[in-house]
Design a protein around this motif. Structure first.
Motif, short mmCIF file in Angstrom:
data_model
loop_
_atom_site.label_atom_id
_atom_site.label_comp_id
_atom_site.label_asym_id
_atom_site.label_seq_id
_atom_site.Cartn_x
_atom_site.Cartn_y
_atom_site.Cartn_z
N LYS A 170 44.49 -53.47 -82.20
CA LYS A 170 44.33 -52.24 -82.98
C LYS A 170 42.89 -51.75 -82.91
CE LYS A 170 45.36 -49.02 -85.97
NZ LYS A 170 46.06 -47.80 -85.49
N TYR A 171 41.95 -52.67 -82.97
CA TYR A 171 40.53 -52.32 -82.87
C TYR A 171 40.23 -51.63 -81.54
CZ TYR A 171 35.63 -53.21 -81.68
OH TYR A 171 34.34 -53.08 -81.23
N LYS A 172 40.76 -52.19 -80.46
CA LYS A 172 40.54 -51.59 -79.14
C LYS A 172 41.20 -50.22 -79.05
CE LYS A 172 40.09 -55.88 -76.48
NZ LYS A 172 40.62 -56.67 -75.34
N GLN A 173 42.42 -50.12 -79.57
CA GLN A 173 43.14 -48.85 -79.55
C GLN A 173 42.39 -47.77 -80.32
OE1 GLN A 173 47.09 -49.14 -81.22
NE2 GLN A 173 47.43 -46.94 -81.16
N ASP A 174 41.92 -48.11 -81.51
CA ASP A 174 41.19 -47.14 -82.32
C ASP A 174 39.86 -46.76 -81.67
OD1 ASP A 174 43.14 -46.94 -84.24
OD2 ASP A 174 42.21 -48.39 -85.60
N SER A 175 39.17 -47.74 -81.10
CA SER A 175 37.89 -47.46 -80.45
C SER A 175 38.06 -46.45 -79.33
CB SER A 175 37.28 -48.76 -79.91
OG SER A 175 36.94 -49.65 -80.95
N LEU A 176 39.10 -46.65 -78.52
CA LEU A 176 39.36 -45.74 -77.42
C LEU A 176 39.78 -44.36 -77.94
CD1 LEU A 176 39.24 -46.08 -74.35
CD2 LEU A 176 41.70 -46.52 -74.37
N LYS A 177 40.57 -44.36 -78.99
CA LYS A 177 41.04 -43.10 -79.59
C LYS A 177 39.87 -42.26 -80.07
CE LYS A 177 43.38 -41.49 -83.80
NZ LYS A 177 44.13 -41.92 -85.01
N TYR A 178 38.93 -42.87 -80.78
CA TYR A 178 37.82 -42.11 -81.36
C TYR A 178 36.83 -41.66 -80.30
CZ TYR A 178 39.83 -43.73 -85.72
OH TYR A 178 40.70 -43.99 -86.74
N LEU A 179 36.64 -42.46 -79.27
CA LEU A 179 35.76 -42.03 -78.19
C LEU A 179 36.36 -40.83 -77.46
CD1 LEU A 179 34.54 -45.45 -76.73
CD2 LEU A 179 33.20 -43.78 -78.01
N ASN A 180 37.68 -40.83 -77.31
CA ASN A 180 38.34 -39.69 -76.68
C ASN A 180 38.27 -38.45 -77.57
OD1 ASN A 180 39.75 -40.04 -73.97
ND2 ASN A 180 40.33 -41.94 -74.99
N MET A 181 38.37 -38.64 -78.89
CA MET A 181 38.22 -37.51 -79.81
C MET A 181 36.82 -36.93 -79.69
SD MET A 181 40.23 -38.99 -83.18
CE MET A 181 39.69 -37.64 -84.25
N ALA A 182 35.82 -37.79 -79.57
CA ALA A 182 34.44 -37.33 -79.45
C ALA A 182 34.23 -36.61 -78.11
CB ALA A 182 33.47 -38.50 -79.57
N ALA A 183 34.86 -37.13 -77.07
CA ALA A 183 34.74 -36.48 -75.76
C ALA A 183 35.41 -35.11 -75.78
CB ALA A 183 35.37 -37.36 -74.69
N SER A 184 36.55 -35.01 -76.46
CA SER A 184 37.25 -33.72 -76.57
C SER A 184 36.41 -32.69 -77.32
CB SER A 184 38.59 -33.91 -77.28
OG SER A 184 39.46 -34.71 -76.52
N ALA A 185 35.53 -33.19 -78.19
CA ALA A 185 34.63 -32.30 -78.92
C ALA A 185 33.40 -31.93 -78.10
CB ALA A 185 34.21 -32.94 -80.24
N GLY A 186 33.31 -32.48 -76.88
CA GLY A 186 32.21 -32.14 -75.99
C GLY A 186 31.03 -33.07 -76.01
N SER A 187 31.18 -34.27 -76.58
CA SER A 187 30.07 -35.22 -76.67
C SER A 187 29.78 -35.86 -75.32
CB SER A 187 30.39 -36.31 -77.70
OG SER A 187 29.47 -37.37 -77.61
N LEU A 188 28.57 -35.68 -74.82
CA LEU A 188 28.17 -36.31 -73.57
C LEU A 188 28.10 -37.82 -73.72
CD1 LEU A 188 25.35 -33.89 -72.32
CD2 LEU A 188 27.78 -33.91 -71.73
N ASP A 189 27.68 -38.28 -74.90
CA ASP A 189 27.63 -39.72 -75.16
C ASP A 189 29.01 -40.34 -75.00
OD1 ASP A 189 25.08 -39.08 -75.81
OD2 ASP A 189 25.17 -39.77 -77.89
N ALA A 190 30.04 -39.65 -75.50
CA ALA A 190 31.40 -40.17 -75.42
C ALA A 190 31.86 -40.30 -73.97
CB ALA A 190 32.35 -39.26 -76.19
N TYR A 191 31.54 -39.31 -73.15
CA TYR A 191 31.90 -39.40 -71.73
C TYR A 191 31.23 -40.61 -71.09
CZ TYR A 191 34.17 -34.82 -71.58
OH TYR A 191 35.04 -33.78 -71.78
#
Length: 257
Positions: A170-191
């Motif tokens: 669950k931790y891994k799933q959530d971590s990936l989910k939130y990084l993708n949410m940040a990337a969708s918002a345009g975060s270069l750090d997330a990419y």
């Protein structure tokens, strides 16, 4: 505890520590961008070292479903409290190896200096760092989405949690989910962090095509020589067809915002 069980615990802790390091520090070395900010907690008195030690372990290992966070709490406040809990817990940890030639007084002064100036009132919160970080990330706090992997990893300081495969998944799933949410918002750090994820296989299976796709997307958005050189490192070993697939995926990632 059996040696096998102890070994599993040690390996798990080392893995999570490496995750925290990579996601807080490593991507920034090559991208020359600032590391995640440490949020300050406004208008609260600093706790003593004794108070910090008393609450640190409980806050990092508390049952995540124990108390619901009120919907009225702002994502900024939730993130600030989560980061404060993590910092204070680390500062209160007296297991750090110190030079043998230090006197007891010097060791005491050093330990005190680690907590001096920190606002650790969040240790009195009814909520864990994991829950607070998750709450803030779900509410769209960009910094919480980026830092969730490192903050939430503190949950696994508890041996029972460190051996729970469902919780780790669950931790891994959530971590990936939130990084993708940040990337969708345009975060270069997330990419950048997603590129590292797919290169190393932290929260998912290794995928060199996706790794280069996210690095390529980062370089296209960043438009700097440093980011381009960094992205090119991810192309090593890919065939011409795989490079084309990755660049096409990278372009789709850019336009998904």
């Amino acid at each position: 505890m059996s040696r096998l069980l102890l070994g599993i615990v040690v390996v798990t802790v080392l893995l999570l520590a490496s995750i925290a390091y990579v996601y807080l520090i490593e991507p920034y070395k090559s991208l020359a961008i600032e590391a995640p900010r440490v949020a300050s907690v406004p208008n609260a008195a600093s706790a003593s070292k004794g108070q910090q030690e008393k609450g640190a372990v409980a806050q990092l290992g508390r049952d995540r479903s124990s108390t619901s966070i009120p919907a009225s709490m702002s994502s900024e406040r939730a993130y600030a409290d989560a980061y404060a809990i993590l910092r204070c817990a680390h500062a209160a940890d007296d297991s750090l190896a110190l030079p043998q030639d230090m006197t007891d007084e010097q060791k005491k002064q050093f330990q005190n200096s680690r907590v001096e100036g920190l606002d650790c009132s969040a240790l009195d919160s009814k909520h864990s760092a994991y829950d607070l970080a998750k709450f803030a990330a779900e509410k769209g706090n960009l910094q919480a989405q980026l830092d969730f992997p490192a903050i939430a990893a503190s949950l696994f300081n508890d041996e029972t949690n460190a051996l729970d495969p469902l919780l780790i998944a669950k931790y891994k799933q959530d971590s990936l989910k939130y990084l993708n949410m940040a990337a969708s918002a345009g975060s270069l750090d997330a990419y950048a962090r997603l590129a590292e994820n797919y290169r190393i296989g932290l929260f998912s299976q290794k995928d060199p095509i996706k790794a280069y796709a996210y690095a390529y997307a980062n370089s296209q958005l960043n438009q700097s020589e440093i980011s381009t050189r960094w992205a090119n490192q991810f192309s090593n070993g890919l065939s011409s067809n795989e490079l084309l697939q990755a660049q096409q995926l990278g372009q789709r990632l850019i336009t998904r915002k």
